[in-house]
Enzyme design. Structure first.
Site, mmCIF file in Angstrom:
data_model
loop_
_atom_site.group_PDB
_atom_site.id
_atom_site.type_symbol
_atom_site.label_atom_id
_atom_site.label_comp_id
_atom_site.label_asym_id
_atom_site.label_seq_id
_atom_site.Cartn_x
_atom_site.Cartn_y
_atom_site.Cartn_z
ATOM 1 N N ASP A 120 0.849 -1.179 0.000
ATOM 2 C CA ASP A 120 0.000 0.000 0.000
ATOM 3 C C ASP A 120 0.894 1.241 0.000
ATOM 4 O O ASP A 120 2.113 1.157 0.103
ATOM 5 C CB ASP A 120 -0.934 -0.016 1.217
ATOM 6 C CG ASP A 120 -2.224 0.752 0.970
ATOM 7 O OD1 ASP A 120 -2.233 1.653 0.105
ATOM 8 O OD2 ASP A 120 -3.223 0.461 1.648
ATOM 9 N N GLU A 162 -10.079 7.389 4.818
ATOM 10 C CA GLU A 162 -9.295 6.821 5.907
ATOM 11 C C GLU A 162 -8.610 7.886 6.756
ATOM 12 O O GLU A 162 -8.299 8.973 6.298
ATOM 13 C CB GLU A 162 -8.232 5.891 5.326
ATOM 14 C CG GLU A 162 -7.255 6.594 4.402
ATOM 15 C CD GLU A 162 -6.557 5.627 3.459
ATOM 16 O OE1 GLU A 162 -5.523 5.083 3.848
ATOM 17 O OE2 GLU A 162 -7.067 5.434 2.341
#
Length: 625
Positions: free
Chosen positions: A315, A512
């Protein structure tokens, strides 16, 4: 997908990379022509589409230098890399972070940008195409004008894997319309704490629901990756991101291995069974160890035990977090690659990653065999996608972007996602004829709010950020000329002459990090004041809750005549109106347990707590089975 410590894209950089001039077009044509010209490798096995993929990969791998290989393991962000860098450094992949788009943000500009990068990749001695990735997590959500489908929590409420597969296919077509062959979706997290800001990215709290919804992978990848309309799907985030303590994003998931396997692993097993092409590692830790450096879970469990044959991608700057010290280090790189990460998403630090990995390989701390395994996995997917034969954008798919057919599919998904939680005295469905309706609320006429995060920009935005139908517009379109619809966002002007008031309230957009709610979980003071204003006029109130998760509304619920959970429906707000007026019966069921109080969190089915509404709950209209 991204870390909240977001790299900020400068306007000047966007203009340089996004703007398309006549000179750039000419340069692109030159690169394209040179890339397609005969080369010493023209008769090589890897160039022959009639040869088996395995043979083509083996032939190409045998021709590659260490620099060629290291480039294939590297993924850079579009605003931090120039097309010429792809040629010089043999970079194998480029991505757009959330909100990172060319200027103007149009399908044509996206395809032109993609082709420029691809032309540069093909100009390398071996002519290996790059693979471009993007977070199209609820439609091609970075592109203005694309169809924005409901976020996953709403799709989970539909309980309809076949519908979700069709959405995957539609999303793939729109993504391919901009040239892009790789999608960082679906998110298969099992959200176990509503405080987590990514709860809406989960199909549900039970592993069987995200597992069933892996049907979206079949839609994205199609019968074969060689299908021109297919994109490579990515199951993310492996593993346990929905189970962190306190619902803290990128936090620590403290579970036994047996519990991790029981709750969080099944959707990934299901994804592998569907042939998912790539898997993204999660930011979270498991019992204190970062997943990006966890060899047991990545190599032993994922690749060996579960038999995953695709490639593993990190990620956003996730490798940098392994040693707990800011800044990409040799230890970070070594541990990640040896753990089983095949491609490193190093948006701005791609040069440093290449340099550090080269040193590690030459010193023998990362073996050549591990590098070759990673390259083999990546090249296999590039061959299977047909990138060697069709490297450039297929612009015939651009016509599908925001098409009427896709918007109709999204409207159906919105209608099926609505969960009716209260309906006192059968106030719903509303009568479309001879009615006097007052509409209020912060989310009634706001495409950005009803679409949520990951829409045009990373955290989302307010207002008409992309074309669509707001809930208010859907209500107005649903009524007959004999009815009157009055709107005021704060509820001013309502009186007892109205037969019903519809309050569309809930959460604003977030993604997020910023979306974590460690404190109160209720409605805002503005929303509560609006509802109180409607109630004070003596009008029955129907609340439509636009949110990415259940909210703490138990104290106010007795004063509402009806409650409809609309989740984050996306651009087709008329699907909400379809249920309000009975054009579509409410069939949605709760994919998560609805808290009775914030003090209960985390609350999940079977944990012994008494919820406001249980997992799987949903009402129907009178007369409906």
């Amino acid at each position: 997908m991204r870390t909240p410590r977001r790299f900020r894209f400068r306007r000047t950089t966007r203009m340089l990379l996004g703007g398309l001039t006549a000179a750039a077009l000419v340069a692109g044509l030159i690169v394209t022509l040179s890339a397609s010209a005969p080369t010493p490798q023209a008769a090589a096995t890897y160039r022959d589409p009639h040869q088996p993929v395995e043979a083509r990969v083996a032939d190409l791998l045998g021709r590659m230098s260490l620099d060629d290989k290291l480039g294939q393991l590297t993924q850079a962000e579009r605003a931090s890399v120039n097309p010429a860098d792809l040629t010089s450094y043999r970079i194998g992949s480029v991505l757009s972070g959330g909100g990172s788009a060319p200027t103007p943000n149009t399908p044509t500009a996206w395809a032109d940008m993609y082709d420029r990068f691809q032309g540069a990749a093909l100009a390398t001695p071996l002519g290996i195409p790059m693979i471009y990735g993007v977070d199209a997590v609820h439609g091609h959500n970075n592109v203005v004008g694309a169809t924005i489908f409901p976020h996953n929590i709403g799709l989970g409420a539909t309980g309809n894997p076949e519908l979700v597969e069709r959405i995957g296919r539609a999303t793939a077509a729109e993504v391919r319309g901009t040239g892009i062959p790789w999608n960082f979706a679906p998110c298969l997290c099992v959200a176990r704490n509503d405080r987590w800001g990514r709860t809406y990215e989960s199909f549900g709290e039970h592993p069987d629901l995200p597992s069933a919804m892996t049907s979206v992978i079949s839609g994205m990848q199609g019968p074969s990756l060689a299908d021109p309309g297919a994109v490579l799907a990515t199951a993310k985030h492996y593993v346990g991101d929905g189970g962190t303590v306190g619902g803290v994003d990128q936090g620590d998931t403290r579970l036994s291995e047996a519990e991790l396997r029981r709750i969080h692993l099944p959707p990934f097993r299901a994804a592998i069974e569907r042939g998912v092409g790539s898997i993204m590692i999660s930011f979270n830790s498991w019992n204190g160890t970062k997943l990006h450096g966890h060899r047991h879970l990545v190599t032993d469990v994922l690749k060996t035990e579960l038999g995953f044959t695709g490639f593993v991608v990190s990620d956003w700057n996730g490798i940098d977090q392994i040693d707990g010290v800011p800044g990409l280090s040799a230890a970070d790189v070594r541990q990640a690659v040896n753990a089983g990460v095949d491609m490193a998403m190093v948006p701005t630090e791609w040069r440093r990653f290449i340099d550090l990995l080269r040193v590690e390989v030459r010193a023998g701390r990362v073996t050549t065999a591990r590098i070759d395994d990673a390259v083999r996995r990546i090249l296999t997917k590039k061959f299977e996608l047909g990138l060697f034969e069709r490297p450039y954008a297929d612009r015939s798919y651009a016509a599908t972007i925001g098409s009427a057919g896709h918007r109709a599919l999204a409207r159906q998904a919105v209608a099926e996602s609505q969960v009716l939680l209260k309906n006192a005295d059968g106030i719903l469905p509303l009568d479309p004829a001879n009615n006097l309706i007052f509409v209020a609320g912060t989310n009634a006429d706001d495409i950005g709010h009803q679409s949520g995060g990951w829409t045009i920009s990373w955290q989302g935005g307010s207002g008409a950020i992309t074309p669509g139908t707001s809930v208010l517009a859907g209500i107005r379109a649903a009524v007959d000329p004999s009815s009157t619809v009055t709107y005021d966002p704060a509820g001013h002007g309502v009186d007892s002459s109205y037969r019903v008031a519809v309050a569309v309230v809930g959460e604003g957009p977030y993604a997020e990090g910023a979306g974590d709610r460690p404190g109160a979980m209720g409605l805002s003071g503005t929303d509560l004041a609006t509802i109180d204003r409607l109630r004070a006029a003596g009008v029955p109130v129907v609340v439509v809750l636009v949110s990415g998760r259940p909210l703490d509304i138990a104290g106010q619920l007795p004063d509402w005549q009806a409650l409809l959970a609309a989740w984050l429906p996306g651009t087709e707000g008329d699907g909400v109106a379809d249920v309000l007026f009975g054009a579509h019966q409410p069939t949605g069921r709760l994919p998560v347990t609805w808290l009775a109080s914030a003090s209960q969190l985390p609350i999940n089915d079977g944990d012994g707590q008494t919820p406001l509404f249980p997992y799987g709950f949903g009402l129907s209209y009178p007369g409906q089975p």
